[in-house]
Scaffold this motif. Structure first.
Motif, PDB file in Angstrom:
ATOM      1  N   ALA A   1       3.520  -5.223  -3.148  1.00  0.00           N
ATOM      2  CA  ALA A   1       3.381  -4.578  -4.457  1.00  0.00           C
ATOM      3  C   ALA A   1       3.209  -3.082  -4.246  1.00  0.00           C
ATOM      4  CB  ALA A   1       2.188  -5.143  -5.225  1.00  0.00           C
ATOM      5  N   LYS A   2       3.927  -2.307  -5.072  1.00  0.00           N
ATOM      6  CA  LYS A   2       3.784  -0.849  -5.005  1.00  0.00           C
ATOM      7  C   LYS A   2       2.484  -0.453  -5.706  1.00  0.00           C
ATOM      8  CE  LYS A   2       6.520   3.346  -5.802  1.00  0.00           C
ATOM      9  NZ  LYS A   2       7.789   3.875  -6.404  1.00  0.00           N
ATOM     10  N   VAL A   3       1.608   0.253  -4.979  1.00  0.00           N
ATOM     11  CA  VAL A   3       0.290   0.611  -5.527  1.00  0.00           C
ATOM     12  C   VAL A   3       0.052   2.111  -5.334  1.00  0.00           C
ATOM     13  CG1 VAL A   3      -0.707  -1.687  -5.122  1.00  0.00           C
ATOM     14  CG2 VAL A   3      -0.848   0.069  -3.330  1.00  0.00           C
ATOM     15  N   PHE A   4      -1.021   2.581  -5.979  1.00  0.00           N
ATOM     16  CA  PHE A   4      -1.366   3.998  -5.930  1.00  0.00           C
ATOM     17  C   PHE A   4      -2.866   4.153  -5.658  1.00  0.00           C
ATOM     18  CE2 PHE A   4       2.386   3.337  -8.439  1.00  0.00           C
ATOM     19  CZ  PHE A   4       3.251   4.347  -8.026  1.00  0.00           C
TER      20      PHE A   4
ATOM     21  N   LEU B   1     -15.828  -1.953  -8.140  1.00  0.00           N
ATOM     22  CA  LEU B   1     -15.939  -3.317  -8.674  1.00  0.00           C
ATOM     23  C   LEU B   1     -14.957  -4.272  -8.007  1.00  0.00           C
ATOM     24  CD1 LEU B   1     -16.367  -2.681 -12.508  1.00  0.00           C
ATOM     25  CD2 LEU B   1     -17.956  -3.917 -11.021  1.00  0.00           C
ATOM     26  N   PHE B   2     -13.878  -3.738  -7.462  1.00  0.00           N
ATOM     27  CA  PHE B   2     -12.817  -4.576  -6.893  1.00  0.00           C
ATOM     28  C   PHE B   2     -12.263  -3.878  -5.661  1.00  0.00           C
ATOM     29  CE2 PHE B   2     -11.434  -2.144 -10.615  1.00  0.00           C
ATOM     30  CZ  PHE B   2     -10.571  -1.221 -10.024  1.00  0.00           C
ATOM     31  N   ASP B   3     -11.535  -4.632  -4.839  1.00  0.00           N
ATOM     32  CA  ASP B   3     -10.846  -4.026  -3.697  1.00  0.00           C
ATOM     33  C   ASP B   3      -9.799  -3.048  -4.224  1.00  0.00           C
ATOM     34  OD1 ASP B   3     -12.355  -5.678  -2.145  1.00  0.00           O
ATOM     35  OD2 ASP B   3     -10.714  -7.014  -1.550  1.00  0.00           O
ATOM     36  N   ARG B   4      -9.766  -1.834  -3.633  1.00  0.00           N
ATOM     37  CA  ARG B   4      -8.862  -0.793  -4.117  1.00  0.00           C
ATOM     38  C   ARG B   4      -8.006  -0.244  -2.975  1.00  0.00           C
ATOM     39  NH1 ARG B   4     -12.397   3.644  -7.220  1.00  0.00           N
ATOM     40  NH2 ARG B   4     -12.972   3.998  -5.042  1.00  0.00           N
ATOM     41  N   SER B   5      -6.922   0.403  -3.377  1.00  0.00           N
ATOM     42  CA  SER B   5      -6.088   1.086  -2.395  1.00  0.00           C
ATOM     43  C   SER B   5      -6.643   2.496  -2.163  1.00  0.00           C
ATOM     44  CB  SER B   5      -4.648   1.179  -2.888  1.00  0.00           C
ATOM     45  OG  SER B   5      -3.884   1.982  -2.001  1.00  0.00           O
ATOM     46  N   PRO B   6      -6.717   2.948  -0.900  1.00  0.00           N
ATOM     47  CA  PRO B   6      -7.214   4.295  -0.631  1.00  0.00           C
ATOM     48  C   PRO B   6      -6.141   5.369  -0.821  1.00  0.00           C
ATOM     49  CG  PRO B   6      -6.760   3.184   1.430  1.00  0.00           C
ATOM     50  CD  PRO B   6      -6.481   2.187   0.346  1.00  0.00           C
ATOM     51  N   TYR B   7      -4.885   4.971  -1.002  1.00  0.00           N
ATOM     52  CA  TYR B   7      -3.830   5.960  -1.177  1.00  0.00           C
ATOM     53  C   TYR B   7      -2.579   5.293  -1.762  1.00  0.00           C
ATOM     54  CZ  TYR B   7      -3.757   4.321   3.717  1.00  0.00           C
ATOM     55  OH  TYR B   7      -3.850   3.573   4.856  1.00  0.00           O
ATOM     56  N   ASP B   8      -1.565   6.105  -2.022  1.00  0.00           N
ATOM     57  CA  ASP B   8      -0.289   5.600  -2.541  1.00  0.00           C
ATOM     58  C   ASP B   8       0.447   4.857  -1.432  1.00  0.00           C
ATOM     59  OD1 ASP B   8      -1.048   7.088  -4.724  1.00  0.00           O
ATOM     60  OD2 ASP B   8       0.415   8.696  -4.407  1.00  0.00           O
ATOM     61  N   GLY B   9       0.930   3.664  -1.764  1.00  0.00           N
ATOM     62  CA  GLY B   9       1.629   2.889  -0.740  1.00  0.00           C
ATOM     63  C   GLY B   9       2.017   1.511  -1.244  1.00  0.00           C
ATOM     64  N   PHE B  10       1.991   0.546  -0.320  1.00  0.00           N
ATOM     65  CA  PHE B  10       2.374  -0.819  -0.660  1.00  0.00           C
ATOM     66  C   PHE B  10       1.284  -1.779  -0.185  1.00  0.00           C
ATOM     67  CE2 PHE B  10       6.305   1.501  -0.519  1.00  0.00           C
ATOM     68  CZ  PHE B  10       6.977   1.042  -1.643  1.00  0.00           C
TER      69      PHE B  10
END
Length: 404
Positions: free
Chosen positions: A97-100, A48-57
């Motif tokens: 931003a720190k993302v997962f 539904l939205f742009d997502r992160s493919p892995y843990d990172g920034f």
């Protein structure tokens, strides 16, 4: 009524008489192997939205241009966004931003860098190589776009489609009902599998054979019992089957002996005969009819002969009854690993198993190919056709076949 026709002609005559059964709404958890009774299009993007493919920034790629081991770039960490949370801050120049894995990409960010490609503490992250804007993102709709056709009516629900429907919130699709297919065994010599045969009697193996075949097709077998070799008794069983089922399969009584009265019983039960006898071996003896759009498939009492005829002629019609888009099994080319030493004045069907060896598809023949040798069908997953008029075929011959 036609007589002694090719199996292709017989198959087509029967297919033309059959229409799919009705549909029903079924919970997706129970839909594995069922056949869709509707076209389904995507209701929404996946993801539904742009997502992160892995843990990172998550960051602005523009802020990292020129980053190198000798010229590192340091960004301020605005927030930590666990998967399932919604970012609260907008990534501005000089921030990240720190993302997962699976985290929604914050506004303003256009790239992600893996943790292991950085050094960081609670407040800052440092990069020593640039991140290209637009890289390392799973875009909204990358898997499925809203409005995209997911599957057409007649598609079997496999694991991939089931998961795709779940991702769309389609929790109860409309699928075709499981056709009820009656099984009527004929022959005064038959007893049930659990009974001890008396003198001159045999156990009814055709019942179990057909129940397994029909279940594998996605049909609901309905056993109608054993009828003796009397036209009236068989006709009554056929009437009962056609009154309560969507199709009927009988075994026995379709040859030319004094007690082979199943074709006459079909007519007495109101079925119009389509054809008798097919130019194939095994499975030549048969009688097929139809009443009010319901097929009556009269097979030989010889088990292997009945199973071969069922696979070649009845199976496609039952697949259409169950709603399949492509009722005729897909054909393949197979190479015989051993020869077959008999002549084939009629089209001959060989039972066997597929073997993949050195990138080539081979077929291992079952030890026995006779009309009554049912045990040779154990584990078979393919049938191959020897064209009519052929002599013995040697090992290495390439034949057309179809999956079972």
């Amino acid at each position: 009524m036609e007589r002694n026709i090719s199996f292709e002609r017989a198959r087509q005559l029967l297919l033309e008489c059959v229409r799919p059964v009705g549909g029903e709404t079924v919970p997706l958890s129970l839909c594995g192997g069922r056949v869709l009774a509707q076209d389904l299009a995507a209701r929404e993007n996946v993801p539904l939205f742009d997502r992160s493919p892995y843990d990172g920034f998550a960051l602005r790629g523009e802020d990292t241009q020129g980053a190198a081991p000798e010229h590192p770039v340091t960004l301020t960490i605005l927030e930590e966004v666990p998967a399932g949370a919604v970012p609260a801050r907008t990534v501005e120049p000089g921030t990240a931003a720190k993302v997962f894995t699976g985290t929604q990409i914050p506004r303003g960010a256009n790239g992600v860098v893996k943790f292991e490609d950085t050094s960081f503490d609670a407040d800052h992250v440092t990069l020593r190589r640039p991140v290209k804007p637009g890289s390392n993102l799973i875009r909204a709709g990358e898997d499925i776009r809203q409005g995209e056709l997911l599957a057409r009516q007649g598609t079997v629900i496999d694991p991939g489609l089931a998961g795709t429907l779940a991702a769309q919130g389609i929790a109860a699709p409309v699928v075709f009902q499981k056709p009820r297919v009656g099984i009527l065994s004929t022959g005064s010599e038959l007893v049930e599998a659990e009974d001890t045969p008396g003198p001159g009697k045999i156990r009814n193996s055709n019942r179990a054979m057909l129940e397994a075949a029909l279940t594998a097709l996605g049909c609901q077998p309905v056993y109608l019992g054993i009828a003796g070799d009397r036209k009236e008794e068989i006709a009554e069983g056929i009437r009962t089957g056609l009154d309560t089922c969507d199709a009927l399969v009988t075994t026995g009584g379709v040859s030319v002996g004094d007690y082979d009265v199943t074709p006459e019983a079909m007519e007495a039960a109101g079925a119009a005969l389509l054809f008798r006898g097919v130019d194939m071996k095994p499975g030549m003896a048969c009688a097929y009819g139809v009443r009010e759009g319901k097929p009556v498939c009269g097979l030989s009492g010889n088990p292997a002969s009945a199973l071969t005829n069922f696979s070649a002629i009845a199976l496609p019609a039952l697949r259409r009854l169950a709603g399949h888009r492509a009722p005729i099994p897909r054909t393949i080319l197979v190479t015989l690993r051993e020869g077959f030493g008999k002549k084939s004045p009629k089209t001959r069907f060989l039972r066997g198993k597929l073997v993949l060896e050195e990138g080539r598809v081979y077929m291992d023949l079952s030890a026995e190919q006779g009309n009554v040798v049912l045990s040779s069908a154990i584990g078979c997953d393919v049938m191959a056709l020897i064209p009519a008029g052929s002599g013995p075929v040697p090992a290495g011959t390439v034949l057309e076949g179809f999956y079972l």
